[in-house]
Design an enzyme around this catalytic site. Structure first.
Site, PDB file in Angstrom:
ATOM      1  N   TRP A 172       9.004   4.139   0.603  1.00  0.00           N
ATOM      2  CA  TRP A 172       9.947   3.032   0.461  1.00  0.00           C
ATOM      3  C   TRP A 172       9.304   1.756  -0.063  1.00  0.00           C
ATOM      4  O   TRP A 172       9.997   0.877  -0.559  1.00  0.00           O
ATOM      5  CB  TRP A 172      10.615   2.727   1.805  1.00  0.00           C
ATOM      6  N   ASN A 173       7.987   1.612   0.044  1.00  0.00           N
ATOM      7  CA  ASN A 173       7.393   0.288  -0.166  1.00  0.00           C
ATOM      8  C   ASN A 173       7.302  -0.119  -1.640  1.00  0.00           C
ATOM      9  O   ASN A 173       7.377  -1.306  -1.955  1.00  0.00           O
ATOM     10  CB  ASN A 173       6.030   0.195   0.512  1.00  0.00           C
ATOM     11  N   LYS A 196      12.250  13.439  -3.627  1.00  0.00           N
ATOM     12  CA  LYS A 196      12.930  12.894  -2.457  1.00  0.00           C
ATOM     13  C   LYS A 196      12.453  11.464  -2.245  1.00  0.00           C
ATOM     14  O   LYS A 196      11.365  11.234  -1.721  1.00  0.00           O
ATOM     15  CB  LYS A 196      12.635  13.702  -1.188  1.00  0.00           C
ATOM     16  N   ASP A 198      12.712   7.718  -0.361  1.00  0.00           N
ATOM     17  CA  ASP A 198      13.183   7.252   0.937  1.00  0.00           C
ATOM     18  C   ASP A 198      14.641   6.827   0.792  1.00  0.00           C
ATOM     19  O   ASP A 198      15.026   6.188  -0.189  1.00  0.00           O
ATOM     20  CB  ASP A 198      12.326   6.079   1.415  1.00  0.00           C
ATOM     21  N   GLY A 247       2.433   8.323   1.325  1.00  0.00           N
ATOM     22  CA  GLY A 247       2.979   7.926   2.618  1.00  0.00           C
ATOM     23  C   GLY A 247       1.899   7.840   3.667  1.00  0.00           C
ATOM     24  O   GLY A 247       0.719   7.607   3.363  1.00  0.00           O
ATOM     25  N   SER A 248       2.269   8.068   4.904  1.00  0.00           N
ATOM     26  CA  SER A 248       1.338   7.929   6.016  1.00  0.00           C
ATOM     27  C   SER A 248       0.371   9.102   6.076  1.00  0.00           C
ATOM     28  O   SER A 248       0.668  10.213   5.611  1.00  0.00           O
ATOM     29  CB  SER A 248       2.096   7.831   7.335  1.00  0.00           C
ATOM     30  N   LEU A 270      -2.540   8.185   0.945  1.00  0.00           N
ATOM     31  CA  LEU A 270      -2.172   7.952   2.337  1.00  0.00           C
ATOM     32  C   LEU A 270      -2.526   6.527   2.776  1.00  0.00           C
ATOM     33  O   LEU A 270      -2.492   5.611   1.979  1.00  0.00           O
ATOM     34  CB  LEU A 270      -2.845   9.019   3.206  1.00  0.00           C
ATOM     35  N   CYS A 303      -0.218  -0.018   0.352  1.00  0.00           N
ATOM     36  CA  CYS A 303      -1.324   0.820   0.828  1.00  0.00           C
ATOM     37  C   CYS A 303      -2.686   0.232   0.490  1.00  0.00           C
ATOM     38  O   CYS A 303      -3.659   0.463   1.207  1.00  0.00           O
ATOM     39  CB  CYS A 303      -1.209   2.218   0.220  1.00  0.00           C
ATOM     40  N   GLU A 401      -3.800   0.920  10.981  1.00  0.00           N
ATOM     41  CA  GLU A 401      -3.141   0.305   9.834  1.00  0.00           C
ATOM     42  C   GLU A 401      -1.906  -0.455  10.317  1.00  0.00           C
ATOM     43  O   GLU A 401      -1.023   0.110  10.959  1.00  0.00           O
ATOM     44  CB  GLU A 401      -2.727   1.365   8.816  1.00  0.00           C
TER      45      GLU A 401
END
Length: 532
Positions: A172-173, A196, A198, A247-248, A270, A303, A401
């Site tokens: 999303w960021n 896909k 967010d 992502g995470s 990540l 990130c 983080e």
């Protein structure tokens, strides 16, 4: 430097006149969601106010499977088109993005809550990537001749074939750059993509898809599925020929396990706990200005933004004074126009993490030098850009983080100590070194265990240099975007070796022993001739 939370409230930036209704019209939503597989309905919201932006199709696992079927059928045709035609789509897309940037800047801001200048970073990144791969893809993908096993007798060619359908899970960021920016090299390499995004930032990704179709990309080649991550995400991985994930770290491990079970490749960008080193000879004013950009762009929800700031003890007081003053002077705002220095966090979860990290650190003895408070008077998820000092290992903000506008300042005595401290993390995504001695800066940079290091810049120099690879070491990921690695990962290498005149076996009357002796002599000669 003795500021406490709330004593220096940041001034809200001037507000624009456009509203959600002006930007996200029913006609726009209908246009962008056309062709998106989804038998259910979901919605996204703007962090600026919390209000709903749009109703969106919600994809089921069956919808994901259908999207892959369509993509596979279209990919076979797309891959047959000459690479110059595929590259031309990217170059037309480059021009369209720049011409119609106002449209997507509004969407990015409404969906992420970021300031307009930070949204424009996505325009820059996507345009640069489209131009680069539009110009360089043919060179990256062209057949390559290699030396064969037997000089002149073995002719070897390396070919690059598209993998097929790429499964992409975008965050999303940075909803434009980290969606279509990563898909661009996949398309020009001859692949289709099932993405896909967010849900909360799906409109931006759908806008990019619509623009690529306008630029000439067949619609079926770019499929978008929307839905809850734990439901739709595994289905994207389950059908993919290769997986691209940003992502995470926690979710990245799950994605990697799913891809490994199917023996398909994966690239992962990540998390990070990125460090900035301000050396003794740094220009303090420039470093302080650079730290504001490095720490608080997109409200720290980047990130590669800086969360740990190491400053040489001889200049620490002067640096912190200037950095804190610049931070307190930042303007927060929700305007769909330039002028705000920082926007909102994306939602409740990010606000809770930021608040928890700051409050726990203060309770355990850390000192707030700037910020440290939420700003619900501006918007439900606003939090002031925050500087902490006195952070120690038991505090969560020290190692976890934060992914928000919070940076911890530490002091060091010498460069060896600074490098050791910067490397003392499980992450290894990005770092920054500030010095007036370029050679010294590059030497220190080479000792940092991160995928990118910026000298006299926070993150933009390395990220914007798209001919060079960008990605993470350690728990920050696998694989790279940008450059040759950013496109070749979406291909399968094939070696074709043609043997001529003599076989790779006994010939011309040789028995096995004579053949072995002949090959041994040949190998010695090839080494003496410095053949590779």
């Amino acid at each position: 430097m003795d500021a406490t939370p709330g004593t220096n409230p940041l001034a809200p930036a001037p507000q624009g006149t456009r509203t959600v209704a002006d930007v996200v019209t029913p006609e726009l939503v209908a246009q962008l969601t056309k062709g998106v597989a989804g038998s259910g309905r979901t919605a996204n919201h703007t962090p600026f106010t919390g209000e709903k932006l749009a109703d969106l199709p919600e994809s089921t696992p069956e919808d994901v499977g259908h999207a892959y079927e369509q993509a596979r059928s279209a990919q076979a045709v797309w891959a047959q088109r000459p690479i110059r035609e595929r590259a031309a789509v990217l170059l037309r897309f480059h021009d369209l993005v720049l011409e119609r940037q106002a449209e997507v800047l509004d969407l990015i801001q409404l969906e992420t809550g970021k300031a307009r200048l930070h949204a424009h970073e996505e325009i820059q990144a996507v345009a640069v990537a489209a131009r680069h791969y539009g110009r360089k893809a043919a060179s990256y993908l062209k057949p390559k001749r290699h030396a064969g096993a037997m000089p002149t007798l073995t002719r070897v060619t390396e070919l690059r074939h598209p993998r097929g359908v790429i499964g992409q899970i975008a965050p999303w960021n940075y909803p434009l750059e980290l969606s279509v920016g990563d898909a661009i090299p996949a398309f020009v390499a001859g692949n289709a993509v099932v993405m896909k995004p967010d849900t909360e930032t799906a409109l931006t990704a759908l806008w990019a898809r619509d623009l690529l179709i306008e630029a000439g990309l067949p619609a079926e080649v770019f499929q978008v599925v929307i839905g809850d991550g734990p439901v739709v995400g595994p289905e994207v991985v389950r059908h993919a020929d290769y997986v691209s994930f940003t992502g995470s770290t926690r979710t990245g491990r799950e994605v990697a396990q799913g891809a490994a079970a199917r023996l398909v490749g994966v690239s992962l960008e990540l998390g990070g706990k990125n460090a900035m080193l301000v050396l003794q000879d740094a220009d303090i004013e420039k470093a302080a200005a650079g730290a504001v950009r490095a720490c608080f762009s997109s409200a720290g929800q980047l990130c590669i933004s800086i969360e740990r700031l190491y400053v040489h003890e001889s200049i620490a007081d002067a640096f912190v004074k200037r950095f804190a003053a610049r931070t307190r002077a930042m303007r927060l705002g929700t305007s769909l126009a330039y002028g705000a220095d920082m926007g909102s966090l994306v939602g409740e979860r990010q606000l809770e993490t930021v608040t928890r990290h700051v409050e726990e650190a203060v309770a355990k003895g850390a000192k707030v030098l700037a910020g440290g408070v939420a700003r619900p008077d501006i918007g439900p998820y606003f939090y002031e850009p925050t500087i902490l000092e006195g952070v120690e290992a038991p505090m969560a903000v020290c190692a976890e983080e934060t992914f928000g506008p919070v940076v911890s300042v530490y002091r060091f005595k010498d460069e060896d100590e600074a490098v050791e401290l910067a490397n003392s993390t499980a992450y290894g995504l990005n770092s920054s070194v500030w010095t007036q001695d370029g050679r010294r800066g590059r030497e220190v940079a080479s000792r940092l265990r991160t995928g990118t290091v910026n000298v006299n810049e926070g993150y933009a120099s390395a990220y914007g240099s798209v001919q060079s690879p960008m990605g993470g070491m350690k728990d920050s990921g696998l694989g790279r975007r940008h450059g040759s690695e950013g496109i070749l990962k979406y291909t399968e290498a094939q070696t074709i070796a043609q043997q001529r005149v003599l076989p790779m076996a006994p010939a011309l009357g040789m028995d096995d022993e004579k053949y072995a002796a002949f090959m041994s002599r040949s190998l010695r000669v090839m080494k003496a001739l410095r053949l590779r």
